[in-house]
Design an enzyme around this catalytic site. Structure first.
Site, PDB file in Angstrom:
ATOM      1  N   ARG A  51      -5.081  35.563 -49.307  1.00  0.00           N
ATOM      2  CA  ARG A  51      -6.167  35.619 -48.818  1.00  0.00           C
ATOM      3  C   ARG A  51      -6.064  36.813 -47.492  1.00  0.00           C
ATOM      4  O   ARG A  51      -6.873  37.770 -47.016  1.00  0.00           O
ATOM      5  CB  ARG A  51      -6.803  34.495 -47.856  1.00  0.00           C
ATOM      6  N   THR A  52      -4.962  36.609 -46.691  1.00  0.00           N
ATOM      7  CA  THR A  52      -4.767  37.576 -45.508  1.00  0.00           C
ATOM      8  C   THR A  52      -4.506  38.851 -45.819  1.00  0.00           C
ATOM      9  O   THR A  52      -5.217  39.544 -45.292  1.00  0.00           O
ATOM     10  CB  THR A  52      -3.525  36.990 -44.682  1.00  0.00           C
ATOM     11  N   LYS A  80      16.761  46.949 -48.931  1.00  0.00           N
ATOM     12  CA  LYS A  80      17.861  47.760 -48.897  1.00  0.00           C
ATOM     13  C   LYS A  80      18.652  47.680 -47.649  1.00  0.00           C
ATOM     14  O   LYS A  80      19.730  48.228 -47.154  1.00  0.00           O
ATOM     15  CB  LYS A  80      17.677  49.280 -49.058  1.00  0.00           C
ATOM     16  N   ARG A 101       3.009  40.726 -42.005  1.00  0.00           N
ATOM     17  CA  ARG A 101       3.418  39.385 -42.163  1.00  0.00           C
ATOM     18  C   ARG A 101       4.973  39.224 -42.606  1.00  0.00           C
ATOM     19  O   ARG A 101       5.457  39.994 -43.111  1.00  0.00           O
ATOM     20  CB  ARG A 101       2.402  38.562 -43.309  1.00  0.00           C
ATOM     21  N   HIS A 129      -0.771  32.965 -35.959  1.00  0.00           N
ATOM     22  CA  HIS A 129      -1.424  33.572 -37.363  1.00  0.00           C
ATOM     23  C   HIS A 129      -2.939  34.041 -36.489  1.00  0.00           C
ATOM     24  O   HIS A 129      -4.058  33.109 -36.953  1.00  0.00           O
ATOM     25  CB  HIS A 129      -1.561  32.614 -38.256  1.00  0.00           C
TER      26      HIS A 129
END
Ligand code: NCD
Length: 306
Positions: A51-52, A80, A101, A129
């Site tokens: 969703r986000t 890396k 995120r 959040h």
């Protein structure tokens, strides 16, 4: 330049404006369809999301802009060994705004210190959040017509659930808010939030273990998933994961005008039989998440549509 790290980055007045804008977007989608033409949103997701990430992307596409990004650390140069600060300097050359995120608390904050474009915290570890909180506030305001004078039940993983932490931070600024914290002992709300946020703001709350005991007094029931990925061992997770299961039987104890919210994804904590109850609002919440992120992108990019 403005970023969004925590819901407290907006004053209550600014939040009202943002939610008003989201409501206007909901009512007049066409009016905003070209507002971000030529603008790009980058989604930098070092942790899984449905969703986000997709709602940020849908929001930018709905505004006529375009999107780019990565959906896992494995597919980016993080694998890396590239630092967040180098990545954000790079992305600043490609995009006008970004949503990040990250499993580490504070990573989006590091990014915004090295960024020349607005950074949206799309979830940092067990910390915050804020865009889910904007979604939750818009949902509550749309369904109940207010954000004050309410009893909110927060149920499930209150220890690791960042959506709960952000929502509490945002709601304590409204009058007449009372919380019922429903969790097993092991997943109680962290002490720093109980003391530094609830006690400091003199917000009344009670802690209960049984969901049934809390149901009759609630205006909103906010269910959450047990945050498997933040447990130190599998055994504890298995013991906790089905502690709460909201079903039709338990819904009989709830007031007629109590709404059930959930940031999703759900696992077992809401039985699918509840989905057809008119009080189940979690999929409407998903839709509100798009409108509010459209409003957020416009606000951070300082774009005004008349
Ligand atoms: C939440 C999250 O990622 O914190 N999901 C979401 O963004 N809607 C909740 C969760 O994962 O349990």
């Amino acid at each position: 330049m403005r970023h969004l790290m925590s819901p407290l980055d907006f004053s209550v007045e600014e939040l009202e404006q943002l939610l008003d804008l989201a409501q206007d977007i909901e009512a007049n989608r066409e009016k905003y369809a070209h507002a971000c033409e030529g603008k790009k949103l980058a989604t930098l997701f070092y942790e899984p999301s449905t969703r986000t990430r997709l709602s940020h992307e849908a929001a930018m596409l709905n505004l006529g802009g375009s999107v780019l990004g990565f959906s896992s650390a494995d597919s980016s140069s993080a694998s890396k060994g590239e630092s967040v600060s180098d990545t954000i300097r790079t992305v600043s050359c490609y995009a006008d705004i970004c949503a990040m995120r990250h499993p580490k608390e504070g990573a989006p904050m590091v990014a915004c210190q090295h960024s020349s474009i607005p950074v949206i915290n799309a979830g940092d570890g067990g910390h915050q959040h804020p865009t889910q909180t904007l979604t939750d506030l818009l949902t509550i305001r749309s369904l109940k017509g207010r954000l004050n004078n309410m009893t909110i039940g927060l149920c499930g993983d209150l220890k690791f659930g960042r959506t709960v932490h952000s929502l509490i931070n945002a709601l304590v600024r409204y009058e007449g808010i009372r919380f019922v914290l429903i969790s097993p002992e092991e997943l109680r709300l962290p002490e720093y939030i109980r003391h530094d946020v609830l006690d400091k703001n003199q917000v009344p709350y009670e802690e209960v273990v049984r969901l049934e005991d809390a149901m009759p007094s609630l205006d909103i029931l906010y269910m959450t998933r047990v945050q498997k990925e933040r447990f130190f061992n599998e055994e504890d997770y298995v013991r906790m994961k089905d502690f709460y299961i909201l079903d039709k039987e338990k819904m009989k104890l709830a007031p007629e005008d109590m709404y059930v919210l959930h940031p999703l994804p759900r696992v077992n904590e809401i039985s699918v039989e509840v989905d057809s109850d008119p009080r189940a609002a979690y999929f409407r919440q998903v839709q509100y998440g798009v409108y509010v992120r459209m409003a957020l992108i416009l606000t951070l990019l300082d774009i005004h549509v008349d």
